[in-house]
Write an enzyme that holds these catalytic residues in place. Structure first.
Site, PDB file in Angstrom:
ATOM      1  N   CYS A   1      12.529   2.504 -21.228  1.00 23.96           N
ATOM      2  CA  CYS A   1      12.756   1.482 -22.256  1.00 23.96           C
ATOM      3  C   CYS A   1      14.102   1.726 -22.949  1.00 23.96           C
ATOM      4  O   CYS A   1      15.138   1.541 -22.340  1.00 23.96           O
ATOM      5  CB  CYS A   1      11.589   1.465 -23.233  1.00 23.96           C
TER       6      CYS A   1
ATOM      7  N   GLU B   1       4.451   6.591 -19.779  1.00 19.95           N
ATOM      8  CA  GLU B   1       3.808   7.590 -20.648  1.00 19.95           C
ATOM      9  C   GLU B   1       2.698   6.972 -21.503  1.00 19.95           C
ATOM     10  O   GLU B   1       1.894   7.688 -22.078  1.00 19.95           O
ATOM     11  CB  GLU B   1       4.858   8.288 -21.513  1.00 19.95           C
TER      12      GLU B   1
ATOM     13  N   HIS C   1       6.484   1.433 -19.763  1.00 17.33           N
ATOM     14  CA  HIS C   1       6.213   2.763 -20.335  1.00 17.33           C
ATOM     15  C   HIS C   1       5.144   3.518 -19.542  1.00 17.33           C
ATOM     16  O   HIS C   1       3.959   3.406 -19.861  1.00 17.33           O
ATOM     17  CB  HIS C   1       5.727   2.612 -21.774  1.00 17.33           C
TER      18      HIS C   1
END
Lengths: 227, 83
Positions: free
Chosen positions: A86, A197, A195
C-alpha cells in the site's frame, strides 16, 4: 531469516506486518525508525502501509528521502527481499525502485473492501506457494491505488513477468490493466496495494495473505538456509 | 531574493479523475461549453539567491528531484525578483 519493518511518521500497518512475521513465520522481526540508515542485519524489508508524512505533496514522495530509504535501495541492490504494501508500494514507486506512478482512484473515493486478485506469476520469491492463475482474496484500503505507467513500460512489465497480481473482475481503482502488484526486473522487490498482513487468519475474512509471507520464507531459506 | 511560482499538472496523456468530476459538475450547472478540466497545483518558493540564472537552475532541479513526478506530471515556473 530476519525481517525489518521501517516505520515512518504516519505509518500505521507496521505492527500488523511485524505480527504477520512473528505469528505466521515465527522469525525475528524489528521495527526500524525511518532515521536509521542501517539495514545490514536483515534479509527482508517490509515497507508498511499508512500515510507517511501525511501523504503531503504526493503519496510516498517525502518518505523516499529518509535515511532508511537509502538502506532499502542498498538492500534491494544486494538481492534482499523488499516488500512494499500500500503506502510502501507508493514509496517504492517514488523512490524509483519500481517503475510507474500512483494516481488518485478513478472514482475519487477511499476504498476499503476485500478484492479478488489473480496470481499472474507464481515464479517470484513472493508468490511461490500460489498457483499460477489462482484467484485469491485480499483486503484493500486506499484512496490512491490507481497505478499508471506508459505503454512501453507496461509491455516490458508483461514480457518480463513483473506483474505479480491483477484484480480479477472488478478493478477497484482504475489501475492500468487492473494491476494490483508489480516487481522490479530482478523480482526481489514487490509492491502491491492489497494488504496480505491483514489476511493471515480465516477470522479476518481471508487468510490468503499468509502464503505470501510463507513464500518469502521458503524462497529465502531454500537458498540461504534457516540461519 | 527571488520568488518562483511553480505550476504542476498531470501530463495530457494521463487521465485526470478530479478534472473529470469537476467537468461533470460544471456541465450539470449548465456550463455545457466546458470541454475539459485539468487540475494541477501551484507552489510558491522563495529563494535567497542574488542571481536569476542560478535561481532558475535551482528551481528546475527542485522540480525534477522532488516537486513534480516526471512519470505523470509536467511543470513550469516563473521567477520574480524581490517579491
Amino acid at each position: 531469516m530476519r525481517f525489518a519493518v521501517p516505520v515512518f511518521p504516519g505509518s500505521n500497518c507496521d505492527e500488523d506486518c511485524a505480527k504477520a512475521v512473528r505469528e505466521i513465520l515465527d522469525r525475528p522481526v524489528d521495527l526500524v525508525w525511518y532515521k536509521n540508515g542501517n539495514l545490514d542485519p536483515y534479509d527482508a524489508i517490509l515497507l508498511p502501509g499508512g500515510f507517511s508524512y501525511g501523504d503531503y505533496l504526493r503519496t510516498g514522495a517525502l518518505a523516499r528521502f529518509s535515511p532508511v530509504m537509502d538502506a532499502v535501495a542498498e538492500a534491494a541492490d544486494r538481492g534482499k527481499l523488499v516488500l512494499g504494501i500500500c503506502n510502501g508500494f507508493q514509496v517504492l514507486l517514488e523512490a524509483g525502485l519500481l517503475p510507474g506512478a500512483m494516481r488518485v482512484n478513478d472514482h475519487l473515493k477511499f476504498r476499503c473492501s476485500i478484492q479478488t486478485l489473480r496470481v499472474e506469476n507464481n515464479r517470484l520469491p513472493f508468490t511461490g506457494l500460489y498457483e499460477e492463475g489462482e484467484e485469491i482474496r485480499l483486503p484493500i484500503a486506499h484512496g490512491e491505488g490507481n497505478y499508471y505507467c506508459d505503454d512501453g513500460t507496461l509491455k516490458g512489465l508483461e514480457e518480463r513477468g513483473q506483474i505479480a497480481f491483477r484484480y480479477a473482475g472488478e478493478n477497484p481503482n482504475g489501475s492500468v490493466t487492473g494491476i494490483a502488484g508489480i516487481t522490479n526486473r530482478e523480482g526481489n522487490v514487490l509492491g502491491l496495494m492489497p494488504h496480505p498482513e491483514r489476511a493471515i487468519y480465516g477470522w479476518m475474512g481471508t487468510d490468503d495473505g499468509a502464503r505470501l509471507f510463507r513464500s518469502m520464507l521458503r524462497y529465502w531459506e531454500g537458498m540461504h538456509g534457516a540461519a | 531574493m527571488y520568488k518562483a511560482t511553480i505550476t504542476i499538472r498531470l501530463k495530457t496523456s494521463v487521465l485526470d479523475p478530479q478534472g473529470n468530476a469537476v467537468k461533470g459538475s460544471l456541465h450539470s450547472l449548465g456550463y455545457g461549453e466546458v470541454r475539459d478540466v485539468r487540475i494541477g497545483k501551484t507552489m510558491e518558493v522563495w529563494l535567497d539567491t542574488p542571481d536569476a540564472g542560478e535561481a532558475e537552475g535551482r528551481v528546475e532541479a527542485m522540480c525534477r528531484e522532488l516537486l513534480a513526478n516526471p512519470v505523470i506530471e509536467e511543470y513550469e515556473f516563473r521567477l520574480e525578483k524581490g517579491a
